[in-house]
Design a protein around this motif. Structure first.
Motif, PDB file in Angstrom:
ATOM      1  N   ARG A 157       0.850  -1.200   0.000  1.00  0.00           N
ATOM      2  CA  ARG A 157       0.000   0.000   0.000  1.00  0.00           C
ATOM      3  C   ARG A 157       0.880   1.242   0.000  1.00  0.00           C
ATOM      4  NH1 ARG A 157      -2.457   2.892   4.656  1.00  0.00           N
ATOM      5  NH2 ARG A 157      -4.292   4.046   3.952  1.00  0.00           N
ATOM      6  N   SER A 185      -4.688   6.351  -2.677  1.00  0.00           N
ATOM      7  CA  SER A 185      -3.657   5.366  -2.339  1.00  0.00           C
ATOM      8  C   SER A 185      -3.590   4.318  -3.433  1.00  0.00           C
ATOM      9  CB  SER A 185      -3.945   4.708  -0.985  1.00  0.00           C
ATOM     10  OG  SER A 185      -5.157   3.984  -1.018  1.00  0.00           O
ATOM     11  N   TYR A 223      -9.363   5.082  -2.661  1.00  0.00           N
ATOM     12  CA  TYR A 223      -9.262   5.867  -1.430  1.00  0.00           C
ATOM     13  C   TYR A 223     -10.077   5.184  -0.341  1.00  0.00           C
ATOM     14  CZ  TYR A 223     -13.890   7.650  -2.807  1.00  0.00           C
ATOM     15  OH  TYR A 223     -15.206   7.753  -3.177  1.00  0.00           O
ATOM     16  N   VAL A 257       0.304   5.450   0.205  1.00  0.00           N
ATOM     17  CA  VAL A 257      -0.596   6.598   0.357  1.00  0.00           C
ATOM     18  C   VAL A 257       0.024   7.783  -0.375  1.00  0.00           C
ATOM     19  CG1 VAL A 257      -1.745   8.147   1.971  1.00  0.00           C
ATOM     20  CG2 VAL A 257      -1.398   5.734   2.580  1.00  0.00           C
ATOM     21  N   ARG A 286      -2.788   0.279  -4.166  1.00  0.00           N
ATOM     22  CA  ARG A 286      -2.738  -1.007  -3.472  1.00  0.00           C
ATOM     23  C   ARG A 286      -2.545  -2.132  -4.477  1.00  0.00           C
ATOM     24  NH1 ARG A 286      -6.705  -1.375   1.758  1.00  0.00           N
ATOM     25  NH2 ARG A 286      -6.497   0.790   2.474  1.00  0.00           N
TER      26      ARG A 286
END
Length: 250
Positions: free
Chosen positions: A146, A169, A215, A148, A171
């Motif tokens: 992940r 973000s 998000y 951000v 992922r």
């Protein structure tokens, strides 16, 4: 995630059902090195042995593409050899050589990509003395990453952040397989408790998925996938992992 865990259970189930050795009913037995051991001194002959292992891990796996992305936009990329922590819970059925484990790990050295691994493992004790074990086996599970995006980002992602007026973000997750060998030494032993140290050598094969952008709508680590192209490349990560730590056996 659900499909991965289902596949994992199917793969491990035959080993769980058919791998146990017959229990030795003699009060004493001779191990493969000719050492005479008392049955009750060997944890494998207790009703059920529980193990707790905590270790520091050192990774050599790398994804040059995401590292280049992080460096380009001013984020902190992983170190050459990231340092992590791993916690493992394991069990050994009565009289058996097999050990079944659940372990979770994460990297704790400074970087702007959060990572985690969750694995189920099956290992066999193929060498043992009163205080010394060597295990070998395989763990399978899932790998999570992940990022951000609180700083700079590509124009396509920046426009999405403005459109939704939120912090985006990236992922990804993927299947991970990890063959390993572990060495345990238990210098402190009582009838019901053992405390020792161990070291492990692993080879991680991380089959990463594509990066997804989204998000957290409620700031609770939930993830809303925007299903938009990220233009961020991904790469499978293969490499050695080394660990050392403490082991408690009950």
């Amino acid at each position: 995630m659900n499909k991965g865990l289902f596949t994992l259970v199917i793969v491990l189930l035959p080993a769980i059902l058919f791998s146990q050795n017959k229990v030795d009913t003699d009060s004493n037995y001779e191990n493969r090195n000719g050492l005479q051991l008392n049955k009750h001194d060997d944890p494998a002959n207790h009703a059920f042995v529980l193990m707790f292992n905590a270790s520091t891990t050192f990774y050599t796996t790398k994804d040059p593409r995401i590292n280049n992305f992080l460096n380009k936009y001013g984020y902190t990329a992983p170190q050459n050899i990231p340092v992590g922590l791993r916690i493992e819970f394991a069990g050994m059925p009565s009289g058996g050589k097999m050990i079944y484990s659940l372990n979770a790990g994460t990297i704790v050295s400074k970087q702007d990509i959060s990572t985690a691994d969750l694995l189920l493992g099956v290992y066999r004790r193929f060498f043992e003395t009163k205080n010394f074990w060597i295990l070998a086996g395989l763990a399978l599970g899932e790998h999570f990453d992940r990022i951000v995006l609180t700083g700079n980002m590509p124009p396509s992602l920046d426009s999405l952040a403005k459109k939704y007026n939120t912090t985006l973000s990236l992922r990804r997750n993927g299947f991970i397989t990890e063959p390993a060998i572990k060495v345990f030494w238990y210098p402190l032993k009582t009838k019901k408790f053992q405390l020792g140290i161990f070291a492990g050598v692993y080879y991680d094969l991380d089959f990463n998925s594509r990066w997804r952008v989204g998000y957290d709508p409620h700031n609770d680590n939930s993830f809303k996938n925007l299903r938009r192209s990220t233009s961020v490349s991904t790469e499978e990560e293969f490499g050695w992992v080394f660990s050392s730590g403490i082991s408690i056996c009950l």
